[in-house]
Design a protein around this motif. Sequence first.
Motif, PDB file in Angstrom:
ATOM      1  N   UNK A 121       6.338  26.148  -0.852  1.00 11.08           N
ATOM      2  CA  UNK A 121       6.784  25.842   0.414  1.00 11.08           C
ATOM      3  C   UNK A 121       6.881  24.229   0.576  1.00 11.08           C
ATOM      4  N   UNK A 122       6.091  23.396   0.002  1.00  9.17           N
ATOM      5  CA  UNK A 122       6.114  22.153   0.067  1.00  9.17           C
ATOM      6  C   UNK A 122       6.790  21.476  -1.053  1.00  9.17           C
ATOM      7  N   UNK A 123       7.315  22.239  -2.175  1.00 15.10           N
ATOM      8  CA  UNK A 123       7.922  21.556  -3.442  1.00 15.10           C
ATOM      9  C   UNK A 123       9.160  22.381  -3.689  1.00 15.10           C
ATOM     10  N   UNK A 124      10.000  22.533  -2.540  1.00 12.65           N
ATOM     11  CA  UNK A 124      11.288  23.474  -2.803  1.00 12.65           C
ATOM     12  C   UNK A 124      12.143  22.497  -3.310  1.00 12.65           C
ATOM     13  N   UNK A 125      13.227  23.116  -4.119  1.00 13.85           N
ATOM     14  CA  UNK A 125      14.338  22.093  -4.523  1.00 13.85           C
ATOM     15  C   UNK A 125      15.558  22.929  -4.363  1.00 13.85           C
ATOM     16  N   UNK A 126      16.666  22.290  -4.261  1.00 14.65           N
ATOM     17  CA  UNK A 126      18.080  23.110  -4.312  1.00 14.65           C
ATOM     18  C   UNK A 126      18.390  23.698  -5.447  1.00 14.65           C
ATOM     19  N   UNK A 127      18.034  23.012  -6.638  1.00 17.41           N
ATOM     20  CA  UNK A 127      18.293  23.756  -8.070  1.00 17.41           C
ATOM     21  C   UNK A 127      17.367  24.717  -8.448  1.00 17.41           C
ATOM     22  N   UNK A 128      17.782  25.825  -9.215  1.00 16.05           N
ATOM     23  CA  UNK A 128      16.822  26.964  -9.461  1.00 16.05           C
ATOM     24  C   UNK A 128      16.045  26.265 -10.497  1.00 16.05           C
ATOM     25  N   UNK A 129      16.459  25.490 -11.609  1.00 16.54           N
ATOM     26  CA  UNK A 129      15.539  25.024 -12.603  1.00 16.54           C
ATOM     27  C   UNK A 129      14.299  23.927 -12.166  1.00 16.54           C
ATOM     28  N   UNK A 130      14.537  23.600 -10.930  1.00 17.52           N
ATOM     29  CA  UNK A 130      13.364  22.564 -10.570  1.00 17.52           C
ATOM     30  C   UNK A 130      12.272  23.129  -9.429  1.00 17.52           C
ATOM     31  N   UNK A 131      12.664  24.724  -9.262  1.00 14.13           N
ATOM     32  CA  UNK A 131      11.665  25.514  -8.410  1.00 14.13           C
ATOM     33  C   UNK A 131      10.287  25.553  -9.062  1.00 14.13           C
ATOM     34  N   UNK A 132       9.272  25.674  -8.259  1.00 12.24           N
ATOM     35  CA  UNK A 132       8.171  25.946  -8.850  1.00 12.24           C
ATOM     36  C   UNK A 132       7.879  27.265  -9.500  1.00 12.24           C
ATOM     37  N   UNK A 133       7.432  27.188 -10.846  1.00  7.71           N
ATOM     38  CA  UNK A 133       7.601  28.573 -11.701  1.00  7.71           C
ATOM     39  C   UNK A 133       6.040  29.068 -11.177  1.00  7.71           C
ATOM     40  N   UNK A 134       6.046  30.286 -11.970  1.00  7.87           N
ATOM     41  CA  UNK A 134       4.692  30.829 -11.566  1.00  7.87           C
ATOM     42  C   UNK A 134       3.915  30.358 -12.674  1.00  7.87           C
ATOM     43  N   UNK A 135       2.615  30.059 -12.266  1.00 10.79           N
ATOM     44  CA  UNK A 135       1.690  29.473 -13.258  1.00 10.79           C
ATOM     45  C   UNK A 135       0.504  30.440 -13.261  1.00 10.79           C
TER      46      UNK A 135
END
Length: 189
Positions: A142-156
């Motif tokens: 929620x604090x690290x959203x991005x408009x581009x799919x490749x920059x969204x936070x992955x599942x770690x």
Amino acid sequence: YGQLGRYIYSIRENDIYIDQYIGSKATLRLSGGDLVLKQISDWQWNGKSTIIIESGAKNADTIYLRIPSWSDKTSVTLNGKKVDSKINGGYAVVTGDFSDGDKIEISADVLAKRVYANENVEADRGRVALRRGVFIYCIEGADNKSNSVENTIPCILLDNSEKLGEKNIPELYGGVVALTAKAKLYRNS
């Protein structure tokens, strides 16, 4: 800043309660007279704080030091000698005939640990944050959203058996301790 002292120190008659370990100097109005304390603290990074009784020591009966819930091992010394203080309501109790210049030191372990989310909260089930002393380290989408799919936070994925490490980074924000661990990275495709 004027109210900060109320969160660090509180008094009851001639007893002093220290709730926060923050570098400070305070004049406390006890029923027997004033007591001046100075606190030198490295609590947030190393779990150590020194309380010096500068004046008015004869006015103090008991000093209560809050024991943090995140610490598995806490120790207290008075003038370099270990104090076998009893624990009362989450506080280490230090009693004695105090003298001006006395030094009370409290040390708590600040080991990196996992903090698991409440399994009853469906949205948080299976999630974990990392704690080291007073700090919580986490990544929130929620604090690290991005408009581009490749920059969204992955599942770690951090395996429960993976050991957590620590790394001092003195050039970051005046010095921080980063946590390290091997984890698996997954991306939705």
